[in-house]
Design an enzyme around this catalytic site. Structure first.
Site, PDB file in Angstrom:
ATOM      1  CG  LEU A 154      36.148  27.712   8.010  1.00  0.00           C
ATOM      2  CD1 LEU A 154      37.174  28.611   7.331  1.00  0.00           C
ATOM      3  CD2 LEU A 154      36.226  27.855   9.521  1.00  0.00           C
ATOM      4  CG  ASP A 155      29.765  30.064  10.198  1.00  0.00           C
ATOM      5  OD1 ASP A 155      30.311  31.056   9.693  1.00  0.00           O
ATOM      6  OD2 ASP A 155      29.619  29.942  11.430  1.00  0.00           O
ATOM      7  CG  LEU A 156      27.151  32.767   4.326  1.00  0.00           C
ATOM      8  CD1 LEU A 156      27.485  32.234   2.950  1.00  0.00           C
ATOM      9  CD2 LEU A 156      25.674  33.172   4.397  1.00  0.00           C
TER      10      LEU A 156
END
Length: 290
Positions: A154-156
């Protein structure tokens, strides 16, 4: 077969042979039926054990691909001899070392749900010094928990359900697009969009040369030009949900993954983790046929 003369060549062209001068064509032997390369030898004894790469992945050392890389680097040994191929077949990991350290027997596959907060990197460490999920997992996972690997990323700026496992084979199966495991997201967006436009995503879409497969997208609720959109997909390409929504002219202010296959975020508190029951892990694993 005659070749065209090069420009300026003075070499005379040979006259074509008459039918009587031509050699008779050789008879073509009948084609032999092809034997598949992967066909097992019926007289060969049954293989006992598993490939070392698969055993090490299952033991949580690394993914199978990473194990192959580690083997290529000469870091894995069996009874003191360096292992040179990931195809080495073993019954167990007795006598196997990685970087000189004995490998513990493979533990049962474990799976955790983790509610990843926004602002954390899905990585073990970050060169820029930003906090990672492991900063939060120190307190979220039970004491004495084995090394856990994230399933996908999951990206930032994305929050929500992140699965964690100690089993490299299970991790790989969960991540492979070929398994077709659905991932569901909820996105808070701003802009003009209709349900009919969202339904067109079921046919897939191409954005800047990247093809995204079928997406099931539905409008949840709307207040003016603000709306929540739920999207279910099976590929999980990098930033897929954001790219698709932004391509449709929407601004994404919040993105939450709420489900990964049969596993739901539900009411799991942000930053918390809990373990999936072993019986449910095995049941799910068998359904994947890995």
């Amino acid at each position: 077969m005659s070749h065209p003369e090069k420009p300026g060549s003075s070499r005379p062209r040979r006259p074509a042979a008459s039918p009587a001068q031509r050699r008779p064509a050789r008879p073509v032997p009948p084609a032999r039926p092809a034997t598949p390369k992967s066909a097992p030898d019926p007289d060969a004894p049954p293989r006992e054990g598993e490939r070392i790469a698969k055993l090490l992945a299952r033991a949580g050392i690394a993914s199978r691909r990473d194990v192959e890389r580690i083997i290529a680097e000469g870091r894995i040994s069996l009874n003191g001899e360096v292992v040179t191929t990931p195809a080495t077949v073993l019954k167990n990991l007795r006598g196997v070392t990685v970087d000189g350290k004995p490998v513990a027997p493979a533990a049962p596959a474990r799976l955790f749900r983790f509610h990843k907060p926004e602002g954390l990197i899905t990585a073990e460490r970050d060169p820029a010094g930003r906090p990672t999920i492991y900063n939060a997992l120190v307190n979220a996972l039970p004491k004495g928990c084995p090394r856990m690997m994230p399933v996908g990323r999951l990206d930032l700026g994305t929050e929500g359900l992140l699965l964690l496992t100690n089993d490299g084979e299970l991790k790989r199966a969960l991540e492979l697009p070929a398994t077709g495991i659905p991932r569901t997201y909820r996105a808070r967006t701003f802009g003009d969009i209709s349900q009919a436009k969202l339904e067109e995503l079921s046919e897939g879409i191409e954005i800047e040369g990247v093809r995204y497969g079928s997406i099931d997208a539905n409008m949840e609720r709307r207040t003016g030009r603000n709306q929540w959109v739920e999207m279910t997909l099976t590929e999980g390409k990098n930033r897929e949900v954001r790219r698709v929504l932004e391509h449709l002219g929407l601004q994404v202010s919040r993105l939450i993954r709420v489900a990964y296959g049969p596993f739901l975020l539900a009411d799991l508190p942000r930053g918390a983790a809990d373990e999936v029951r072993q019986v449910d892990v095995e049941k799910f694993r068998k359904s994947l046929k890995i």
